[in-house]
Write a protein that holds these residues in place. Structure first.
Motif, PDB file in Angstrom:
ATOM      1  N   PRO A 117      64.234 -49.862  -9.824  1.00 53.34           N
ATOM      2  CA  PRO A 117      64.053 -50.456  -8.496  1.00 53.34           C
ATOM      3  C   PRO A 117      65.351 -51.102  -7.981  1.00 53.34           C
ATOM      4  CG  PRO A 117      62.214 -51.047  -9.923  1.00 53.34           C
ATOM      5  CD  PRO A 117      63.245 -50.369 -10.782  1.00 53.34           C
ATOM      6  N   VAL A 120      67.481 -48.441  -6.470  1.00 53.06           N
ATOM      7  CA  VAL A 120      66.993 -48.017  -5.158  1.00 53.06           C
ATOM      8  C   VAL A 120      67.347 -49.069  -4.102  1.00 53.06           C
ATOM      9  CG1 VAL A 120      64.935 -47.381  -3.848  1.00 53.06           C
ATOM     10  CG2 VAL A 120      65.165 -46.645  -6.216  1.00 53.06           C
ATOM     11  N   GLY A 121      67.223 -50.338  -4.461  1.00 56.36           N
ATOM     12  CA  GLY A 121      67.617 -51.409  -3.536  1.00 56.36           C
ATOM     13  C   GLY A 121      69.106 -51.369  -3.232  1.00 56.36           C
ATOM     14  N   LEU A 124      69.733 -48.772  -0.731  1.00 59.02           N
ATOM     15  CA  LEU A 124      69.368 -49.229   0.615  1.00 59.02           C
ATOM     16  C   LEU A 124      70.520 -50.022   1.231  1.00 59.02           C
ATOM     17  CD1 LEU A 124      67.103 -49.477   2.753  1.00 59.02           C
ATOM     18  CD2 LEU A 124      66.201 -51.403   1.481  1.00 59.02           C
ATOM     19  N   SER A 150      59.946 -46.569  -8.112  1.00 57.02           N
ATOM     20  CA  SER A 150      61.308 -46.345  -7.610  1.00 57.02           C
ATOM     21  C   SER A 150      61.444 -44.971  -6.978  1.00 57.02           C
ATOM     22  CB  SER A 150      62.317 -46.481  -8.747  1.00 57.02           C
ATOM     23  OG  SER A 150      62.170 -47.726  -9.375  1.00 57.02           O
ATOM     24  N   LEU A 153      59.778 -45.024  -3.561  1.00 59.46           N
ATOM     25  CA  LEU A 153      60.557 -45.737  -2.540  1.00 59.46           C
ATOM     26  C   LEU A 153      61.807 -44.946  -2.148  1.00 59.46           C
ATOM     27  CD1 LEU A 153      60.144 -49.292  -4.063  1.00 59.46           C
ATOM     28  CD2 LEU A 153      59.585 -48.703  -1.691  1.00 59.46           C
ATOM     29  N   ALA A 154      62.491 -44.399  -3.137  1.00 63.97           N
ATOM     30  CA  ALA A 154      63.725 -43.664  -2.849  1.00 63.97           C
ATOM     31  C   ALA A 154      63.433 -42.443  -1.982  1.00 63.97           C
ATOM     32  CB  ALA A 154      64.404 -43.249  -4.150  1.00 63.97           C
TER      33      ALA A 154
ATOM     34  N   THR B  54      56.306 -51.724   3.085  1.00 62.66           N
ATOM     35  CA  THR B  54      56.536 -51.081   1.794  1.00 62.66           C
ATOM     36  C   THR B  54      55.231 -50.538   1.227  1.00 62.66           C
ATOM     37  OG1 THR B  54      56.068 -53.029   0.448  1.00 62.66           O
ATOM     38  CG2 THR B  54      58.303 -52.821   1.322  1.00 62.66           C
ATOM     39  N   GLY B  60      58.277 -52.672  -7.777  1.00 62.47           N
ATOM     40  CA  GLY B  60      59.292 -51.897  -7.064  1.00 62.47           C
ATOM     41  C   GLY B  60      59.994 -52.714  -5.996  1.00 62.47           C
ATOM     42  N   ILE B  61      59.252 -53.423  -5.181  1.00 62.80           N
ATOM     43  CA  ILE B  61      59.899 -54.059  -4.028  1.00 62.80           C
ATOM     44  C   ILE B  61      60.642 -55.341  -4.409  1.00 62.80           C
ATOM     45  CG2 ILE B  61      58.392 -52.983  -2.351  1.00 62.80           C
ATOM     46  CD1 ILE B  61      56.875 -55.567  -2.021  1.00 62.80           C
ATOM     47  N   LEU B  64      63.716 -53.925  -5.868  1.00 57.02           N
ATOM     48  CA  LEU B  64      64.486 -53.442  -4.717  1.00 57.02           C
ATOM     49  C   LEU B  64      65.273 -54.596  -4.092  1.00 57.02           C
ATOM     50  CD1 LEU B  64      64.106 -50.562  -3.009  1.00 57.02           C
ATOM     51  CD2 LEU B  64      63.112 -52.103  -1.356  1.00 57.02           C
TER      52      LEU B  64
END
Lengths: 306, 344
Positions: A117, A120-121, A124, A150, A153-154, B54, B60-61, B64
């Motif tokens: 994660p 992925v952040g 961003l 992840s 989200l990606a 989201t 995940g977040i 992130l």
């Protein structure tokens, strides 16, 4: 840099990692280190083949088995040796040790899955600068739920992450047939992430795959994945190897250094080997001479603010 | 008069306006819904590029957000219910809280994770908890709790724009509708503030005799404590003062030490369960600071899951009546100095 990735240079980079890690394992019983370490002897072609193509500012996210990634990224071998020895001059001043290396564009951490994660952040954030993130994970990490959050989200946000799966066929000591259901590429395909898969330890082959993957990413493709079936000759950490020696011997037939080294003339290889030997020796000597991390250097975990 | 909800919402808006690095992420945060508790209402209409809905993906977040913060953004992640923070434990404890220090201070993680905590809404065992204590021991993570006594908006804004460390920003669900400073603005109380970014307040009845008891609290419980102080004074002539904290970790003890030096009696109040809780920590730290020279008790939730039924929930979570009763019991038992005696 791609221009510098001559066959001789690729050999040198892999050998640097190999000799560094062999030295670590040899020197552990001599009491040079404290704690533990995870080496990736046999997996060098992945780090060198992929990260040799990294452009400045592109981010690398690594895991517990990070020495090879760090050296291929361009991290200082002396600072790495010093970090493993808990010296003040280490990459993190001795705070991180073998599996927590944080450098300018390099982040390794020791909890499997949790780094993805983050990757992925980072993507961003990096998208604003047209940079990308290269994230390494192993087959063992595929058991972690955070991986799939992840990937979702990606893919959802088309973020520039290159997922590099190094399948060394073991999660610590557990063979893959006891820890993984299904096929590895299918995990990426389920999220619509283009994936390439190769059973290889050939650095040229890996470099070519990574070159096209990175090229797609730099042109805004969204996330990509590369699955590399590999093998580590070394134990998971130090003394925890229960594998059949005949299996290890079989995989040694495709030792990436042997495969790629055979392409070079012995007279071209020898000076490289001598130079690498010298570099590794000097790195460890410099690290051993460096001051150990001082307890007085311990600062608060948070900045001020009441 | 402004509600806590409006103030937090405006703080998010001001932060998004102030810096292009600020992004707000969370489940269902987009308009027209604007978040489960409406804290993000209107933001996505003004800043569609920087307010992101989201997936249901807490690990995940929050992870992130850590990655975004490491690479120069100032993310604000909303977790819909504080209970769900447990899913993001790895991201908070092993990553957010670690990177700055482990990197030898070479990187920063300016991440804010906001979340509603607390019960009294009948949401039952997994949507009513106050779980912040489980994260308070993670060195490298700041914990801040909003209350209605002091405008939480500027604190949230400071956490987002000025604080380079990761912050867990706790908002009790019942605070959202409360008016800021409502109990304190009539001149009935004497209020003293300490600290800058995340201040604590020392509150006592104006013109009353010297207090004999100190309440230590935060969040929604601080409002209940104010009611208890009022009742104790008018119904029982027992005078108490309260130190209400905003920053729970690291805990700045000085205002509490100042009060307890006078009263020699401390009652800690929290809505979460008491075992290894914030109150335990506050009492321990204060004993270390002052020595065993004061009497201390804790009021907290009973150690069972929070039930959904109204009468059951009321029985499990601490009410004003419990505070009053605990204060009276403490005053009547006159154990002050008991620790000193048992020690000597």
């Amino acid at each position: 840099m791609p221009a510098e990735l001559t066959p001789a240079e690729l050999y040198r980079q892999m050998l640097r990692i190999r000799r560094f890690e062999e030295t670590v394992l040899e020197a552990f019983p001599r009491g040079w280190f404290y704690g533990t370490t995870h080496t990736g002897i046999g997996q060098e072609a992945n780090a060198v083949g992929v990260l040799g193509l990294r452009k400045p500012g592109e981010v690398v996210v690594s895991n517990h088995r990070c020495h090879g990634h760090f050296l291929a990224y361009g991290g200082s071998m002396t600072a790495l040796a010093a970090e493993l020895m808990g010296r003040a001059t280490g990459v993190c001043g001795g705070r991180g040790g073998s599996q927590h290396l944080i450098d300018k564009d390099f982040y390794a951490s020791g909890v499997l899955g949790g780094t993805l994660p983050l990757a992925v952040g980072m993507a961003l954030a990096e998208r604003r600068r047209q940079h990308l993130v290269i994230a390494f994970l192993g087959d063992g990490t595929l058991g972690e739920g955070a991986v799939y959050e992840s990937l979702n989200l990606a893919a959802l946000w088309r973020l520039p992450v290159y997922f590099i799966v190094e399948n060394n066929r073991y999660a610590q000591t557990t063979p893959i047939h006891l820890h993984l259901a299904g096929e590895i590429p299918a995990r990426f395909e389920a999220f619509g992430i283009p994936v390439e898969e190769r059973d290889t330890t050939d650095v040229l082959e890996i470099r070519d795959l990574a070159e096209s993957g990175l090229d797609r990413l730099r042109r805004g493709s969204g996330p990509q994945a590369l699955v590399l079936h590999t093998y580590r000759f070394s134990p998971h950490s130090r003394g925890d190897d229960l594998r059949d020696p005949r299996e290890i011997e079989r995989f040694r037939q495709r030792d990436p250094l042997r495969t790629h080294g055979a392409r070079l003339r012995p007279e071209d290889r020898r000076p490289i080997e001598a130079e690498v030997e010298q570099e590794v020796h000097q790195a460890f000597e410099a690290a051993r001479a460096a001051p150990v991390a001082d307890a007085a250097s311990i600062t608060p975990a948070l900045g001020q603010g009441t | 008069m402004t509600t806590v909800l409006a103030s937090l919402n405006q703080a998010l808006r001001r932060s998004l306006t102030a810096s292009l690095d600020v992004m707000v992420l969370g489940e269902d945060v987009l308009d027209p819904y604007g978040g489960a508790f409406k804290v993000t209402q209107g933001l996505s209409s003004t800043y569609p590029e920087r307010v992101l809905a989201t997936p249901v993906s807490e690990a995940g977040i929050v992870g992130l957000g850590v990655g975004m913060a490491l690479r120069g953004l100032r993310p604000v992640v909303e977790i819909m219910f504080g209970d769900f923070l447990m899913l993001a434990g790895d991201a908070l404890v092993n990553h957010a809280a670690k990177f700055r220090w482990v990197s030898n201070d070479r990187v920063r993680v300016p991440l804010v994770v906001r979340t509603p905590m607390g019960g009294r809404r009948g949401y039952g065992p997994t949507h009513s908890q106050s779980l912040e204590k489980h994260l308070m021991g993670a060195a490298g993570l700041r914990t801040v709790a909003a209350s209605a006594l002091l405008d939480p908006g500027p604190m949230l804004e400071a956490a987002i724009l000025s604080d380079d460390d990761p912050t867990l920003f706790v908002e009790h669900k019942l605070l959202y509708a409360q008016q800021i400073g409502a109990g304190l603005d009539g001149g009935e109380y004497q209020v003293q503030s300490a600290g800058e970014r995340y201040p604590s307040l020392t509150v006592r009845l104006a013109g009353a005799p010297a207090p004999r008891l100190t309440f230590a609290s935060y969040g929604y419980m601080a409002g209940l404590a104010l009611e208890a102080i009022h009742r104790l004074a008018y119904e029982y002539e027992l005078f108490a003062e309260m130190v209400a904290f905003t920053q729970l970790v690291p805990l700045c003890l000085e205002p509490l030490a100042q009060s307890v030096r006078q009263t020699r009696a401390l009652l800690t109040l929290e809505e979460g369960s008491g075992v290894l809780g914030w109150g335990s920590e506050a009492i321990s730290a204060l004993v270390e600071e002052l020595g065993p020279v004061f009497d201390a008790r804790r009021v907290s939730a009973r150690p069972v899951p929070i039930p959904a039924s109204l009468p059951l929930e009321q029985a499990v979570l601490p009410q004003v009546e419990d505070l009053v009763r605990a204060a009276l019991a403490m005053s009547n038992s006159d154990r002050s100095g008991s620790m000193r005696r048992s020690n000597g």
